[in-house]
Design an enzyme around this catalytic site. Sequence first.
Site, PDB file in Angstrom:
ATOM      1  CB  SER A  47      -0.862  -0.220   1.096  1.00  0.00           C
ATOM      2  OG  SER A  47      -0.453  -0.128   2.561  1.00  0.00           O
ATOM      3  CD  GLU A  48      -0.135   3.803   1.960  1.00  0.00           C
ATOM      4  OE1 GLU A  48      -0.554   5.170   2.468  1.00  0.00           O
ATOM      5  OE2 GLU A  48      -0.044   2.810   3.130  1.00  0.00           O
ATOM      6  CB  THR A  49       7.588   1.856  -1.209  1.00  0.00           C
ATOM      7  OG1 THR A  49       6.624   0.734  -1.514  1.00  0.00           O
ATOM      8  CG2 THR A  49       9.189   1.728  -1.010  1.00  0.00           C
TER       9      THR A  49
END
Length: 302
Positions: A47-49
């Site tokens: 979902s996020e990096t």
Amino acid sequence: MSETYEFVQLDVFTKTPLTGNPLAVFTDARGLTDQQMQALAREMNLSETTFVLPREPQVEAQQGKRVRIFTVEEELPFAGHPTLGTALYLHSTVASGADEIVLDLNVGKIGVRFRTDSNHRSNRVAGDVFGEMRQRDPEFGPTLPPDKVASVLGSDGSEIAAEWPSQIVSTGLPFAIVPIRDAKALANLKPDLVRVGALLEGTGARFCYFIFPERQDRLEVRARMLFYGGEDPATGSAAGCAVSWMVRHGVAKSDEQILIHQGVEARRPSEIFVRAKRDGEKVTNVRVGGYAAEVLRGTVTL
């Protein structure tokens, strides 16, 4: 000439690997272009990096640790579990075990304070350090018509806890906070995401955060956040909005610590600890905290 970049993958808002919300942290992203960061976020497919951009110590002392947050599609000004997870990773790399780290995000500076549950120090994020971020003071937006919220749920609205408003709230990223009457109704929700988009058009929010607050010995909350890619196991940015909403509408007491359980239906249970203060009509000192556990380390060569 090829360059190698190291990353760490953490599960955030949990002490237990393979639960919580996964996050990839590129520990030194100097030299990467915006396009490469976006491509790496797509490659990680989480979902996020996040991408840490180290600066001179005197600059970091003044301005904080520069960090950028990407989804698989875009860069975000702020997000909760990437902020907490990245800060917990950075804390594990500081020999002195700093009490606070300030992240310099696109939304501005976000401080994260730490409490260690163990005297043991390691260079891994091991689920024994509690981190708590202070989010921006909330902005309360419009309330949503109950019949329009019901249409999103494809129902007569009986699932909605009608004694409280569904409302847009932002502590850096806007969400629609929608109260649900009981745990069973929450577990069975199947919102029409196209209608959600239409309902929220023009509000700044893109998603609903569905919550069921229940007070027994303490106030605990079950929460869900569904989107086009599936279901988010833990949404720290929405949790800050939710506690602001709860304090504003008298569901929670000022500065009372509340435990939000999220990710149960996604089979990645998460625990998010939240609190906020109310001073007259103003809600401030919004705190969102939890733990994280390291799962893997790797390198990417470009």
